[in-house]
Scaffold this motif. Structure first.
Motif, PDB file in Angstrom:
ATOM      1  N   GLN A  60      40.592  96.790  77.153  1.00  0.00           N
ATOM      2  CA  GLN A  60      40.132  97.866  78.023  1.00  0.00           C
ATOM      3  C   GLN A  60      41.057  98.055  79.226  1.00  0.00           C
ATOM      4  N   VAL A  61      41.224  99.317  79.589  1.00  0.00           N
ATOM      5  CA  VAL A  61      41.928  99.665  80.820  1.00  0.00           C
ATOM      6  C   VAL A  61      40.888  99.747  81.929  1.00  0.00           C
ATOM      7  N   PHE A  62      41.138  99.067  83.027  1.00  0.00           N
ATOM      8  CA  PHE A  62      40.175  99.068  84.125  1.00  0.00           C
ATOM      9  C   PHE A  62      40.912  98.950  85.445  1.00  0.00           C
ATOM     10  N   GLU A  63      40.256  99.405  86.487  1.00  0.00           N
ATOM     11  CA  GLU A  63      40.793  99.232  87.826  1.00  0.00           C
ATOM     12  C   GLU A  63      40.376  97.862  88.353  1.00  0.00           C
ATOM     13  N   GLU A  64      41.232  97.259  89.120  1.00  0.00           N
ATOM     14  CA  GLU A  64      40.984  95.935  89.676  1.00  0.00           C
ATOM     15  C   GLU A  64      41.012  96.027  91.199  1.00  0.00           C
ATOM     16  N   THR A  65      39.966  95.558  91.830  1.00  0.00           N
ATOM     17  CA  THR A  65      39.920  95.486  93.288  1.00  0.00           C
ATOM     18  C   THR A  65      39.767  94.027  93.680  1.00  0.00           C
ATOM     19  N   LEU A  66      40.746  93.513  94.405  1.00  0.00           N
ATOM     20  CA  LEU A  66      40.727  92.111  94.806  1.00  0.00           C
ATOM     21  C   LEU A  66      40.329  92.014  96.275  1.00  0.00           C
ATOM     22  N   GLU A 121      49.489  86.622  82.515  1.00  0.00           N
ATOM     23  CA  GLU A 121      49.497  87.687  83.515  1.00  0.00           C
ATOM     24  C   GLU A 121      48.689  87.279  84.748  1.00  0.00           C
ATOM     25  N   TRP A 122      47.489  86.732  84.521  1.00  0.00           N
ATOM     26  CA  TRP A 122      46.636  86.296  85.635  1.00  0.00           C
ATOM     27  C   TRP A 122      47.332  85.205  86.455  1.00  0.00           C
ATOM     28  N   THR A 123      47.920  84.234  85.760  1.00  0.00           N
ATOM     29  CA  THR A 123      48.560  83.119  86.443  1.00  0.00           C
ATOM     30  C   THR A 123      49.745  83.580  87.280  1.00  0.00           C
ATOM     31  N   ALA A 124      50.562  84.472  86.725  1.00  0.00           N
ATOM     32  CA  ALA A 124      51.710  84.982  87.481  1.00  0.00           C
ATOM     33  C   ALA A 124      51.250  85.697  88.744  1.00  0.00           C
ATOM     34  N   ALA A 125      50.192  86.486  88.633  1.00  0.00           N
ATOM     35  CA  ALA A 125      49.664  87.181  89.804  1.00  0.00           C
ATOM     36  C   ALA A 125      49.095  86.195  90.810  1.00  0.00           C
ATOM     37  N   ALA A 126      48.443  85.139  90.324  1.00  0.00           N
ATOM     38  CA  ALA A 126      47.884  84.118  91.214  1.00  0.00           C
ATOM     39  C   ALA A 126      48.978  83.438  92.026  1.00  0.00           C
ATOM     40  N   LEU A 127      50.069  83.099  91.361  1.00  0.00           N
ATOM     41  CA  LEU A 127      51.157  82.407  92.049  1.00  0.00           C
ATOM     42  C   LEU A 127      51.852  83.298  93.066  1.00  0.00           C
ATOM     43  N   ALA A 128      51.752  84.602  92.868  1.00  0.00           N
ATOM     44  CA  ALA A 128      52.391  85.554  93.796  1.00  0.00           C
ATOM     45  C   ALA A 128      51.502  85.918  94.982  1.00  0.00           C
ATOM     46  N   GLU A 129      50.245  85.491  94.966  1.00  0.00           N
ATOM     47  CA  GLU A 129      49.343  85.842  96.057  1.00  0.00           C
ATOM     48  C   GLU A 129      49.787  85.207  97.377  1.00  0.00           C
ATOM     49  N   PRO A 130      49.627  85.910  98.486  1.00  0.00           N
ATOM     50  CA  PRO A 130      50.054  85.367  99.782  1.00  0.00           C
ATOM     51  C   PRO A 130      49.058  84.395 100.404  1.00  0.00           C
ATOM     52  N   TRP A 131      47.823  84.354  99.862  1.00  0.00           N
ATOM     53  CA  TRP A 131      46.788  83.548 100.501  1.00  0.00           C
ATOM     54  C   TRP A 131      46.790  82.115  99.964  1.00  0.00           C
ATOM     55  N   THR A 132      46.580  81.146 100.846  1.00  0.00           N
ATOM     56  CA  THR A 132      46.378  79.761 100.464  1.00  0.00           C
ATOM     57  C   THR A 132      45.086  79.296 101.110  1.00  0.00           C
ATOM     58  N   LEU A 133      44.136  78.883 100.297  1.00  0.00           N
ATOM     59  CA  LEU A 133      42.838  78.454 100.818  1.00  0.00           C
ATOM     60  C   LEU A 133      42.793  76.929 100.890  1.00  0.00           C
ATOM     61  N   LEU A 160      36.615  96.463  88.237  1.00  0.00           N
ATOM     62  CA  LEU A 160      36.197  95.073  88.346  1.00  0.00           C
ATOM     63  C   LEU A 160      36.642  94.547  89.704  1.00  0.00           C
ATOM     64  N   ILE A 161      35.685  94.095  90.479  1.00  0.00           N
ATOM     65  CA  ILE A 161      35.949  93.564  91.806  1.00  0.00           C
ATOM     66  C   ILE A 161      35.978  92.048  91.714  1.00  0.00           C
ATOM     67  N   ILE A 162      37.071  91.450  92.158  1.00  0.00           N
ATOM     68  CA  ILE A 162      37.298  90.027  91.966  1.00  0.00           C
ATOM     69  C   ILE A 162      37.731  89.374  93.275  1.00  0.00           C
ATOM     70  N   GLY A 163      37.755  88.035  93.260  1.00  0.00           N
ATOM     71  CA  GLY A 163      38.325  87.266  94.348  1.00  0.00           C
ATOM     72  C   GLY A 163      39.740  86.847  94.015  1.00  0.00           C
ATOM     73  N   ASN A 164      40.293  85.955  94.826  1.00  0.00           N
ATOM     74  CA  ASN A 164      41.664  85.487  94.645  1.00  0.00           C
ATOM     75  C   ASN A 164      41.882  84.947  93.236  1.00  0.00           C
ATOM     76  N   LYS A 165      42.973  85.360  92.612  1.00  0.00           N
ATOM     77  CA  LYS A 165      43.252  84.883  91.260  1.00  0.00           C
ATOM     78  C   LYS A 165      43.613  83.406  91.229  1.00  0.00           C
ATOM     79  N   ALA A 166      44.119  82.888  92.327  1.00  0.00           N
ATOM     80  CA  ALA A 166      44.480  81.474  92.358  1.00  0.00           C
ATOM     81  C   ALA A 166      43.268  80.562  92.371  1.00  0.00           C
ATOM     82  N   TYR A 167      42.129  81.067  92.843  1.00  0.00           N
ATOM     83  CA  TYR A 167      40.994  80.193  93.104  1.00  0.00           C
ATOM     84  C   TYR A 167      39.668  80.639  92.488  1.00  0.00           C
ATOM     85  N   SER A 168      39.517  81.896  92.145  1.00  0.00           N
ATOM     86  CA  SER A 168      38.206  82.422  91.748  1.00  0.00           C
ATOM     87  C   SER A 168      37.986  82.292  90.246  1.00  0.00           C
ATOM     88  N   SER A 169      37.415  81.167  89.848  1.00  0.00           N
ATOM     89  CA  SER A 169      37.151  80.939  88.431  1.00  0.00           C
ATOM     90  C   SER A 169      36.163  81.950  87.865  1.00  0.00           C
TER      91      SER A 169
END
Length: 218
Positions: free
Chosen positions: A30-36, A206-218, A7-16
């Motif tokens: 499901q177990v899946f690979e994640e590409t951000l 899990e998603w929220t914790a990862a979002a808060l740890a992201e280095p990007w701020t848009l 599953l290819i996604i955008g930033n967890k902080a912003y990509s609804s």
């Protein structure tokens, strides 16, 4: 061992739109690979264009069906694919009336609520109470509360979600729940209880914790 699904996604902080199918896959077990792919970067357009027919995320790539990989884009289409691919997850209600209502509210979320999206964009990194409350946004909020209350009242027996157990309708509205937290939207009791149930999901945490740890701020 490499997972069959990516599953290819955008930033967890912003990509609804990315959250929706990610949550569906997680709730389906499901177990899946994640590409951000970080959004609004110099190479964002090229990186997404290389994998997405529409030039947007999310995109699901399934190599586990034999032959050429299946490529699915658009959040609702990906969620539908996950429901079809893993029917044991029961991501739509069993009852035909509840299922019809669930599909209707999911599609309404997918196609509508432009003022809410415009003025109260998903942002897990900040708290902005009172921001963006235009009359059009207030009307959107009222409609969403009505949808949630109606679903919970008519079909919510047997669980804490819109149609009892978790469904794609909940995946579609999960980013709205985060918006209401970000912008400090007060909710009546039924809607508040529903929002709390979504926020309490381990996958959402899990998603929220990862979002808060992201280095990007848009």
């Amino acid at each position: 061992m490499t997972a069959a699904i990516t599953l290819i996604i955008g930033n967890k902080a912003y990509s609804s739109w990315s959250l929706r199918p990610w949550l569906a896959l997680k709730q389906a077990g499901q177990v899946f690979e994640e590409t951000l792919i970080p959004l609004r970067q110099p190479d964002t357009r090229a990186r997404i264009g290389a994998v997405s027919p529409s030039g947007t995320v999310p995109v699901l790539i399934d190599r586990g069906v034999g032959g050429e990989p299946v490529v699915v884009w658009d959040s609702l289409a990906v969620c539908e694919y996950v429901a079809e691919r893993f029917p044991e997850a029961r991501l739509w209600p069993d009852d035909i009336r509840a299922r019809a209502a669930a599909r209707s509210v999911a599609a309404e979320m997918h196609a509508g609520f432009v003022p809410l999206r415009t003025h109260m964009s998903m942002n897990l990194k900040e708290r902005l109470p009172g921001t963006g409350r235009t009359p059009e946004v207030e009307a959107n909020i009222g409609r969403i509360v009505t949808l949630w209350t109606d679903a919970r009242t008519r079909f919510g027996q047997g669980g804490d979600f819109l149609f009892g157990r978790f469904s794609i309708a909940d995946a579609m509205f999960a980013p709205v729940v985060t918006r209401f937290e970000t912008y400090g939207v007060d909710l009546p009791p039924v809607a508040r209880a529903y929002a709390d149930a979504v926020l309490a999901l381990p996958a959402m945490q899990e998603w929220t914790a990862a979002a808060l740890a992201e280095p990007w701020t848009l």
